[in-house]
Design a protein around this motif. Structure first.
Motif, PDB file in Angstrom:
ATOM      1  N   ARG A 181     -92.563  11.182  18.858  1.00  0.00           N
ATOM      2  CA  ARG A 181     -91.790  12.229  18.180  1.00  0.00           C
ATOM      3  C   ARG A 181     -90.847  12.927  19.141  1.00  0.00           C
ATOM      4  NH1 ARG A 181     -89.466  11.875  14.767  1.00  0.00           N
ATOM      5  NH2 ARG A 181     -91.182  11.257  13.429  1.00  0.00           N
ATOM      6  N   PHE A 182     -91.277  13.132  20.411  1.00  0.00           N
ATOM      7  CA  PHE A 182     -90.374  13.757  21.369  1.00  0.00           C
ATOM      8  C   PHE A 182     -89.179  12.852  21.641  1.00  0.00           C
ATOM      9  CE2 PHE A 182     -88.513  14.821  25.395  1.00  0.00           C
ATOM     10  CZ  PHE A 182     -88.502  16.206  25.381  1.00  0.00           C
ATOM     11  N   ALA A 183     -89.409  11.565  21.872  1.00  0.00           N
ATOM     12  CA  ALA A 183     -88.312  10.644  22.169  1.00  0.00           C
ATOM     13  C   ALA A 183     -87.328  10.590  21.003  1.00  0.00           C
ATOM     14  CB  ALA A 183     -88.866   9.251  22.472  1.00  0.00           C
ATOM     15  N   ASN A 184     -87.842  10.567  19.783  1.00  0.00           N
ATOM     16  CA  ASN A 184     -86.979  10.516  18.610  1.00  0.00           C
ATOM     17  C   ASN A 184     -86.179  11.800  18.442  1.00  0.00           C
ATOM     18  OD1 ASN A 184     -87.005  10.869  15.217  1.00  0.00           O
ATOM     19  ND2 ASN A 184     -86.362   8.894  16.035  1.00  0.00           N
ATOM     20  N   THR A 185     -86.804  12.935  18.743  1.00  0.00           N
ATOM     21  CA  THR A 185     -86.117  14.224  18.668  1.00  0.00           C
ATOM     22  C   THR A 185     -85.029  14.321  19.729  1.00  0.00           C
ATOM     23  OG1 THR A 185     -88.146  15.258  17.838  1.00  0.00           O
ATOM     24  CG2 THR A 185     -86.440  16.733  18.687  1.00  0.00           C
ATOM     25  N   ALA A 186     -85.331  13.834  20.937  1.00  0.00           N
ATOM     26  CA  ALA A 186     -84.335  13.849  22.013  1.00  0.00           C
ATOM     27  C   ALA A 186     -83.124  13.007  21.634  1.00  0.00           C
ATOM     28  CB  ALA A 186     -84.956  13.333  23.310  1.00  0.00           C
ATOM     29  N   ASP A 187     -83.356  11.857  21.015  1.00  0.00           N
ATOM     30  CA  ASP A 187     -82.238  11.023  20.574  1.00  0.00           C
ATOM     31  C   ASP A 187     -81.425  11.724  19.495  1.00  0.00           C
ATOM     32  OD1 ASP A 187     -80.675   8.563  20.140  1.00  0.00           O
ATOM     33  OD2 ASP A 187     -81.784   8.456  18.264  1.00  0.00           O
ATOM     34  N   ALA A 195     -68.055  14.044  24.358  1.00  0.00           N
ATOM     35  CA  ALA A 195     -67.828  14.287  25.787  1.00  0.00           C
ATOM     36  C   ALA A 195     -69.031  14.951  26.455  1.00  0.00           C
ATOM     37  CB  ALA A 195     -66.580  15.155  25.969  1.00  0.00           C
ATOM     38  N   ALA A 196     -69.704  15.841  25.743  1.00  0.00           N
ATOM     39  CA  ALA A 196     -70.805  16.596  26.344  1.00  0.00           C
ATOM     40  C   ALA A 196     -72.077  15.772  26.498  1.00  0.00           C
ATOM     41  CB  ALA A 196     -71.104  17.839  25.504  1.00  0.00           C
ATOM     42  N   ARG A 197     -72.232  14.707  25.656  1.00  0.00           N
ATOM     43  CA  ARG A 197     -73.503  13.983  25.658  1.00  0.00           C
ATOM     44  C   ARG A 197     -73.375  12.480  25.901  1.00  0.00           C
ATOM     45  NH1 ARG A 197     -75.386  16.688  20.013  1.00  0.00           N
ATOM     46  NH2 ARG A 197     -73.156  16.398  19.673  1.00  0.00           N
ATOM     47  N   GLU A 198     -72.193  12.028  26.215  1.00  0.00           N
ATOM     48  CA  GLU A 198     -71.968  10.588  26.381  1.00  0.00           C
ATOM     49  C   GLU A 198     -72.957   9.955  27.345  1.00  0.00           C
ATOM     50  OE1 GLU A 198     -70.343   6.742  26.291  1.00  0.00           O
ATOM     51  OE2 GLU A 198     -69.940   8.421  24.949  1.00  0.00           O
ATOM     52  N   TRP A 199     -73.129  10.555  28.525  1.00  0.00           N
ATOM     53  CA  TRP A 199     -74.030   9.983  29.527  1.00  0.00           C
ATOM     54  C   TRP A 199     -75.400  10.650  29.534  1.00  0.00           C
ATOM     55  CZ3 TRP A 199     -73.202   5.469  31.679  1.00  0.00           C
ATOM     56  CH2 TRP A 199     -71.910   4.950  31.603  1.00  0.00           C
ATOM     57  N   LEU A 200     -75.454  11.914  29.167  1.00  0.00           N
ATOM     58  CA  LEU A 200     -76.739  12.596  29.075  1.00  0.00           C
ATOM     59  C   LEU A 200     -77.624  11.949  28.014  1.00  0.00           C
ATOM     60  CD1 LEU A 200     -78.460  15.053  30.021  1.00  0.00           C
ATOM     61  CD2 LEU A 200     -77.429  16.340  28.127  1.00  0.00           C
ATOM     62  N   GLY A 201     -77.007  11.474  26.957  1.00  0.00           N
ATOM     63  CA  GLY A 201     -77.774  10.910  25.849  1.00  0.00           C
ATOM     64  C   GLY A 201     -78.061   9.432  25.936  1.00  0.00           C
ATOM     65  N   LYS A 202     -77.599   8.755  26.997  1.00  0.00           N
ATOM     66  CA  LYS A 202     -77.797   7.311  27.102  1.00  0.00           C
ATOM     67  C   LYS A 202     -79.279   6.946  27.090  1.00  0.00           C
ATOM     68  CE  LYS A 202     -73.542   5.652  27.679  1.00  0.00           C
ATOM     69  NZ  LYS A 202     -72.938   4.719  26.706  1.00  0.00           N
ATOM     70  N   CYS A 203     -80.058   7.548  27.976  1.00  0.00           N
ATOM     71  CA  CYS A 203     -81.483   7.222  28.067  1.00  0.00           C
ATOM     72  C   CYS A 203     -82.259   7.617  26.817  1.00  0.00           C
ATOM     73  CB  CYS A 203     -82.089   7.865  29.308  1.00  0.00           C
ATOM     74  SG  CYS A 203     -81.774   6.919  30.807  1.00  0.00           S
ATOM     75  N   PRO A 204     -82.065   8.838  26.282  1.00  0.00           N
ATOM     76  CA  PRO A 204     -82.761   9.157  25.033  1.00  0.00           C
ATOM     77  C   PRO A 204     -82.464   8.154  23.919  1.00  0.00           C
ATOM     78  CG  PRO A 204     -81.905  11.158  26.009  1.00  0.00           C
ATOM     79  CD  PRO A 204     -81.382  10.028  26.848  1.00  0.00           C
ATOM     80  N   ALA A 205     -81.193   7.736  23.810  1.00  0.00           N
ATOM     81  CA  ALA A 205     -80.828   6.790  22.755  1.00  0.00           C
ATOM     82  C   ALA A 205     -81.491   5.438  22.974  1.00  0.00           C
ATOM     83  CB  ALA A 205     -79.313   6.638  22.690  1.00  0.00           C
ATOM     84  N   ARG A 206     -81.493   4.953  24.224  1.00  0.00           N
ATOM     85  CA  ARG A 206     -82.083   3.638  24.505  1.00  0.00           C
ATOM     86  C   ARG A 206     -83.607   3.678  24.351  1.00  0.00           C
ATOM     87  NH1 ARG A 206     -77.369   3.210  24.391  1.00  0.00           N
ATOM     88  NH2 ARG A 206     -78.102   3.017  22.242  1.00  0.00           N
ATOM     89  N   PHE A 207     -84.248   4.770  24.778  1.00  0.00           N
ATOM     90  CA  PHE A 207     -85.687   4.917  24.584  1.00  0.00           C
ATOM     91  C   PHE A 207     -86.028   4.852  23.102  1.00  0.00           C
ATOM     92  CE2 PHE A 207     -88.693   5.766  27.956  1.00  0.00           C
ATOM     93  CZ  PHE A 207     -87.905   5.986  29.076  1.00  0.00           C
ATOM     94  N   ASP A 208     -85.269   5.582  22.309  1.00  0.00           N
ATOM     95  CA  ASP A 208     -85.520   5.605  20.876  1.00  0.00           C
ATOM     96  C   ASP A 208     -85.315   4.225  20.270  1.00  0.00           C
ATOM     97  OD1 ASP A 208     -86.027   7.333  18.441  1.00  0.00           O
ATOM     98  OD2 ASP A 208     -84.103   6.444  17.884  1.00  0.00           O
TER      99      ASP A 208
END
Length: 316
Positions: A181-187, A195-208
């Motif tokens: 649930r945490f990984a899905n929420t982070a994604d 622009a603000a989340r392009e690279w910050l969100g890479k790992c959360p998206a791939r984990f999800d």
């Protein structure tokens, strides 16, 4: 009773959590652990580096790892609490597991949109769709597009908000369900390409994406299996699933959505992005109700399966 011990999830706990969800629904946000996860992610987002690629990327990785480890720790603590104080531990496990999924909330959101569509109040249906189910701009959607977006969200959330946390619970107990649930929420919060989340969100998206590879496909199979009880065609559901599941950008979302499109005999289109079930009829308010019923049947399958498993374990 000889029940399976931790780290595997106890089906009795899952059945109790499902009953609690169906009777009471979700707790207020101020008491909801997922809301707390969101606040933690927001806090970490505010202090994360924003320049360049490497630092935001590593910050996103740290967010996911830290949050998942924290959730595993809480889950393990409650699992051990159950060994020392069984009644307290089981109650805590049921309560926390319930917050990792939402059957009643998902179906209620779908029914609200369907009701407004049936009443001809398209503007209200658009608002409810945006408020409860999707992050896209809904102000220009017509009636059929609102119905389609609602059904897409119901199908996708059948995986993300029901099947996936249940699978992780049965395989890894409360620690597994909470970490998922945490990984899905982070994604959901960081996995955007702005622009603000392009690279910050890479790992959360791939984990999800990784965590949902199996649940999304299991959900598609369950939706198709439930089709006859919802007045659809298994053959068509399977055909459209195999044909259209990879048309979405997400490696997972297309599976339950395409399965739902084929099973219900409808076309689900997000203009400019994908068109699932091309050539089938355009959805209307009644099809939203059929999608909710389809998910309800899938939940019934799960409950019946766990009930049979428990009887076999007790008798054996």
């Amino acid at each position: 009773m000889g029940m399976t011990a931790w780290p595997f999830g106890d089906p009795t706990v899952l059945l109790a959590a499902l009953a609690l969800d169906l009777v009471l629904g979700d707790p207020p946000n101020r008491w909801h652990p997922v809301a707390a996860m969101g606040k933690l992610i927001q806090l970490l987002w505010r202090i994360a580096p924003t320049r360049g690629r490497v630092q935001p990327f590593l910050a996103g990785l740290a967010v996911v790892v830290f949050g998942m480890v924290l959730c595993v720790g809480v889950g393990v603590g409650i699992s051990f609490l159950r060994q020392s104080w069984p009644v307290v531990g089981i109650a805590a496990e049921v309560l926390l597991l319930k917050t990792t999924f939402s059957v009643r909330g998902l179906c209620s959101a779908g029914r609200q949109v369907r009701s407004r569509l049936k009443d001809g109040d398209l503007e209200a249906a658009r608002r409810l769709l945006a408020w409860h189910l999707v992050s896209r701009d809904t102000h220009a959607l017509n009636e059929s597009q609102v119905a389609a977006a609602t059904i897409e969200s119901i199908a996708e959330n059948a995986s993300d908000s029901i099947v996936a946390p249940w699978l992780f619970f049965l395989l890894a107990g409360l620690p597994g369900a909470a970490a998922y649930r945490f990984a899905n929420t982070a994604d959901a919060m960081l996995g955007y390409r702005d622009a603000a989340r392009e690279w910050l969100g890479k790992c959360p998206a791939r984990f999800d994406d990784l965590l949902n590879l199996i649940p999304a496909r299991v959900t598609a199979c369950l939706l198709i299996a439930a089709t006859p009880l919802a007045g659809g065609s298994i053959r068509q559901g399977f055909r459209i699933w195999r044909r259209d599941a990879r048309l979405t950008v997400s490696p997972n979302a297309g599976h339950p959505m395409a399965a739902a499109a084929g099973s219900l005999g409808i076309e689900l289109e997000k203009v400019g992005h994908y068109r699932l079930g091309k050539g089938l009829h355009l959805p209307a308010a009644a099809d939203v109700g059929r999608a909710i019923r389809l998910v309800g049947i899938v939940v019934g399958f799960w409950a019946a399966g766990m009930g049979v498993w428990l009887v076999v374990r007790v008798v054996g």
